[in-house]
Write a protein that holds these residues in place. Structure first.
Motif, PDB file in Angstrom:
ATOM      1  N   ALA A   3      21.322 -31.027  70.597  1.00 19.40           N
ATOM      2  CA  ALA A   3      22.022 -31.116  70.833  1.00 19.40           C
ATOM      3  C   ALA A   3      23.601 -31.674  70.794  1.00 19.40           C
ATOM      4  O   ALA A   3      25.273 -30.805  69.802  1.00 19.40           O
ATOM      5  CB  ALA A   3      22.163 -30.634  72.498  1.00 19.40           C
ATOM      6  N   GLY A   4      23.564 -33.357  70.753  1.00 17.76           N
ATOM      7  CA  GLY A   4      24.972 -34.352  70.789  1.00 17.76           C
ATOM      8  C   GLY A   4      25.872 -34.034  69.371  1.00 17.76           C
ATOM      9  O   GLY A   4      26.306 -33.783  68.976  1.00 17.76           O
ATOM     10  N   LEU A   5      24.392 -33.982  68.858  1.00 13.74           N
ATOM     11  CA  LEU A   5      24.486 -33.905  67.194  1.00 13.74           C
ATOM     12  C   LEU A   5      25.232 -33.048  66.304  1.00 13.74           C
ATOM     13  O   LEU A   5      26.079 -33.104  65.649  1.00 13.74           O
ATOM     14  CB  LEU A   5      23.453 -34.010  66.410  1.00 13.74           C
ATOM     15  CG  LEU A   5      23.384 -34.525  64.711  1.00 13.74           C
ATOM     16  CD1 LEU A   5      23.572 -35.441  64.438  1.00 13.74           C
ATOM     17  CD2 LEU A   5      22.004 -34.813  63.885  1.00 13.74           C
ATOM     18  N   ALA A   6      24.710 -31.486  66.990  1.00 14.23           N
ATOM     19  CA  ALA A   6      25.795 -30.582  67.264  1.00 14.23           C
ATOM     20  C   ALA A   6      26.356 -30.117  66.809  1.00 14.23           C
ATOM     21  O   ALA A   6      27.621 -30.055  66.394  1.00 14.23           O
ATOM     22  CB  ALA A   6      24.728 -29.518  66.683  1.00 14.23           C
ATOM     23  N   ALA A  11      32.403 -30.234  65.551  1.00 15.72           N
ATOM     24  CA  ALA A  11      33.749 -30.600  66.053  1.00 15.72           C
ATOM     25  C   ALA A  11      34.517 -31.434  64.736  1.00 15.72           C
ATOM     26  O   ALA A  11      35.377 -30.709  64.817  1.00 15.72           O
ATOM     27  CB  ALA A  11      33.391 -31.673  67.527  1.00 15.72           C
ATOM     28  N   GLY A  12      34.516 -32.335  63.850  1.00 20.59           N
ATOM     29  CA  GLY A  12      34.267 -32.987  62.961  1.00 20.59           C
ATOM     30  C   GLY A  12      34.945 -31.416  61.791  1.00 20.59           C
ATOM     31  O   GLY A  12      35.875 -31.372  61.441  1.00 20.59           O
ATOM     32  N   THR A  31      41.561 -27.624  60.471  1.00 23.93           N
ATOM     33  CA  THR A  31      42.664 -27.508  61.554  1.00 23.93           C
ATOM     34  C   THR A  31      43.300 -28.602  61.993  1.00 23.93           C
ATOM     35  O   THR A  31      42.504 -28.478  63.600  1.00 23.93           O
ATOM     36  CB  THR A  31      42.695 -25.926  62.364  1.00 23.93           C
ATOM     37  OG1 THR A  31      41.603 -26.178  62.903  1.00 23.93           O
ATOM     38  CG2 THR A  31      42.398 -24.839  61.849  1.00 23.93           C
ATOM     39  N   PRO A  32      43.434 -29.294  61.576  1.00 22.49           N
ATOM     40  CA  PRO A  32      43.910 -30.769  62.221  1.00 22.49           C
ATOM     41  C   PRO A  32      45.081 -30.774  63.258  1.00 22.49           C
ATOM     42  O   PRO A  32      46.178 -29.814  62.763  1.00 22.49           O
ATOM     43  CB  PRO A  32      44.295 -31.546  61.042  1.00 22.49           C
ATOM     44  CG  PRO A  32      44.588 -30.954  59.793  1.00 22.49           C
ATOM     45  CD  PRO A  32      43.949 -29.792  60.105  1.00 22.49           C
ATOM     46  N   PRO A  33      44.851 -31.224  64.121  1.00 28.25           N
ATOM     47  CA  PRO A  33      45.866 -31.916  65.562  1.00 28.25           C
ATOM     48  C   PRO A  33      47.260 -32.488  65.633  1.00 28.25           C
ATOM     49  O   PRO A  33      46.154 -32.773  64.434  1.00 28.25           O
ATOM     50  CB  PRO A  33      45.174 -32.141  66.591  1.00 28.25           C
ATOM     51  CG  PRO A  33      43.172 -31.758  66.345  1.00 28.25           C
ATOM     52  CD  PRO A  33      43.001 -31.794  64.542  1.00 28.25           C
ATOM     53  N   ASP A  34      48.398 -31.647  65.629  1.00 35.45           N
ATOM     54  CA  ASP A  34      49.660 -32.546  64.739  1.00 35.45           C
ATOM     55  C   ASP A  34      49.001 -34.104  64.694  1.00 35.45           C
ATOM     56  O   ASP A  34      49.494 -34.788  63.594  1.00 35.45           O
ATOM     57  CB  ASP A  34      50.665 -32.093  65.741  1.00 35.45           C
ATOM     58  CG  ASP A  34      50.975 -30.954  65.614  1.00 35.45           C
ATOM     59  OD1 ASP A  34      50.170 -30.135  64.215  1.00 35.45           O
ATOM     60  OD2 ASP A  34      52.038 -30.088  66.102  1.00 35.45           O
ATOM     61  N   ALA A  35      48.033 -34.636  66.104  1.00 40.32           N
ATOM     62  CA  ALA A  35      48.211 -36.376  65.662  1.00 40.32           C
ATOM     63  C   ALA A  35      47.719 -36.826  64.495  1.00 40.32           C
ATOM     64  O   ALA A  35      47.764 -37.500  64.031  1.00 40.32           O
ATOM     65  CB  ALA A  35      47.595 -36.191  67.530  1.00 40.32           C
ATOM     66  N   VAL A  36      46.773 -36.065  64.176  1.00 43.40           N
ATOM     67  CA  VAL A  36      45.319 -36.062  63.157  1.00 43.40           C
ATOM     68  C   VAL A  36      46.335 -36.391  62.373  1.00 43.40           C
ATOM     69  O   VAL A  36      46.615 -36.911  61.307  1.00 43.40           O
ATOM     70  CB  VAL A  36      44.451 -35.346  63.587  1.00 43.40           C
ATOM     71  CG1 VAL A  36      43.697 -36.324  61.956  1.00 43.40           C
ATOM     72  CG2 VAL A  36      43.679 -36.039  64.331  1.00 43.40           C
ATOM     73  N   GLN A  37      47.566 -35.068  61.937  1.00 46.91           N
ATOM     74  CA  GLN A  37      47.911 -35.071  60.883  1.00 46.91           C
ATOM     75  C   GLN A  37      48.801 -35.867  60.223  1.00 46.91           C
ATOM     76  O   GLN A  37      49.111 -36.098  59.490  1.00 46.91           O
ATOM     77  CB  GLN A  37      48.737 -33.573  60.490  1.00 46.91           C
ATOM     78  CG  GLN A  37      48.736 -33.241  58.980  1.00 46.91           C
ATOM     79  CD  GLN A  37      49.388 -31.494  59.533  1.00 46.91           C
ATOM     80  OE1 GLN A  37      49.113 -31.060  60.196  1.00 46.91           O
ATOM     81  NE2 GLN A  37      49.644 -31.147  58.207  1.00 46.91           N
ATOM     82  N   ASN A  38      49.749 -36.038  61.706  1.00 50.85           N
ATOM     83  CA  ASN A  38      51.345 -37.257  61.717  1.00 50.85           C
ATOM     84  C   ASN A  38      50.473 -38.115  61.073  1.00 50.85           C
ATOM     85  O   ASN A  38      51.304 -39.578  60.096  1.00 50.85           O
ATOM     86  CB  ASN A  38      51.449 -37.008  62.853  1.00 50.85           C
ATOM     87  CG  ASN A  38      52.368 -35.813  62.812  1.00 50.85           C
ATOM     88  OD1 ASN A  38      53.172 -35.040  61.784  1.00 50.85           O
ATOM     89  ND2 ASN A  38      53.171 -35.814  63.829  1.00 50.85           N
TER      90      ASN A  38
END
Lengths: 194, 131
Positions: B76-79, B84-85, B91-98
């Motif tokens: 379940a954790g793996l799924a 999430a990945g 749709t990368p969050p801004d923090a990731v994109q920046n």
């Protein structure tokens, strides 16, 4: 594990020894508890062969529960007598309807004839057994445990899983019923008037 | 005695004497054959307990995989981590994109996208102007 004097070891300790692989502990427990189980079953059932079967069955249950037995929680003997009582009750319920009437008790030897004390005693004990068999099951069980097996009321209460007051009530009613069932047989059974 | 006429009852003293007689007549020995049967049962019960434990069943295929990662909870954790990945990737969050822009020196997510996407159909695309 070997032990010098099995009589000095409590029942529950012997049972734990058996659970740990000590075969001598089984022999000691059988010698200690078996006769009383047989006696209880014999009186409850009035049949020797059935009583032996119940004894074997009750002891088998003891061997099987040995690995799970927790020392100090219950008395092995009380547990075993309760198992015996339940096994007897099951058999009595299965055979219900086939009881012998107290009036069918064979007449004992005529006291006027040359007394054969053994025959007279046999007749008295048979009459008692038949009177016991005519009692309601719980009364019979309580009277046997109290007056024939010699248990105290608290232990009978544990065996029968009832209160001591209930035991007293059952034994009192059982004895009253026996005096009615055996009425008129006093002289026949060799008990003379005081 | 409280119930019934006296003559209709077996005297209580006689009943007590009968109980005494029955207790005295009791044979407190077990017959040898019964003892033997009981001890044979004990032996059988003890032998049953001492039987060697059965070897655990071998797992294969999916069961082996599941066991190797730690069972259903781990699956379940793996799924959840997989979903999430993918979500963060699409749709990368801004923090990731920046952070990625600073690291890669690119200006926009489109440029970042082009860094990773190889257009294998370059030159073979359909052009509406072509006949």
């Amino acid at each position: 594990m070997a032990f010098d004097d099995p009589d000095a070891i409590p029942d529950d300790a012997l049972l734990v020894l058996f659970a740990n692989g000590d075969r001598a502990a089984a022999a000691a427990l059988t010698a200690r508890l078996g006769p009383r189980v047989l006696s209880q079953a014999w009186r409850m059932l009035g049949d020797r062969a059935e009583a032996e079967d119940v004894t074997q069955d009750a002891m088998m249950r003891l061997w099987k529960i040995a690995p799970e037995w927790r020392q100090g929680e219950a008395k092995v003997s009380t547990w075993l007598y309760r198992v015996t009582a339940n096994l007897c009750t099951d058999r009595l319920r299965r055979r219900r309807g086939g009881t012998q009437d107290i009036e069918d008790v064979p007449e004992p030897a005529d006291p006027g004839e040359p007394a054969d004390e053994q025959l007279q005693q046999r007749a008295r004990l048979d009459a008692l057994q038949l009177a016991l068999d005519a009692l309601p099951e719980r009364q019979k069980q309580a009277v046997i445990l109290r007056h024939l097996e010699g248990f105290g009321n608290p232990e009978i209460a544990e065996i029968m899983e009832i209160s001591t007051e209930a035991v007293e009530s059952l034994t009192a009613r059982g004895k009253r019923a026996l005096t009615r069932l055996l009425a008129g047989k006093r002289d026949e059974l060799g008990y003379q008037d005081d | 005695m409280t119930d019934g006429k006296k003559d209709d009852l077996f005297p209580e003293a006689a009943l007590e004497a009968l109980f005494d007689e029955a207790r005295g007549a009791q044979d407190l020995r077990l017959p040898d054959d019964l003892t033997a049967r009981i001890l044979a049962d004990a032996e059988q019960a003890a032998s049953g307990r001492e039987a060697p434990p059965r070897a655990p069943r071998r797992r294969a295929g999916w069961g082996a995989f599941l066991a190797s990662i730690g069972g259903i909870p781990a699956l379940a954790g793996l799924a959840a981590a997989t979903v999430a990945g993918i979500w963060i990737g699409v749709t990368p969050p801004d923090a990731v994109q920046n952070g990625m822009q600073a690291f890669m020196g690119t200006a926009s997510s489109e440029e970042l996208f082009e860094l990773y996407v190889v257009d294998s159909a370059d030159g073979y695309g359909f052009d509406e102007g072509e006949g």
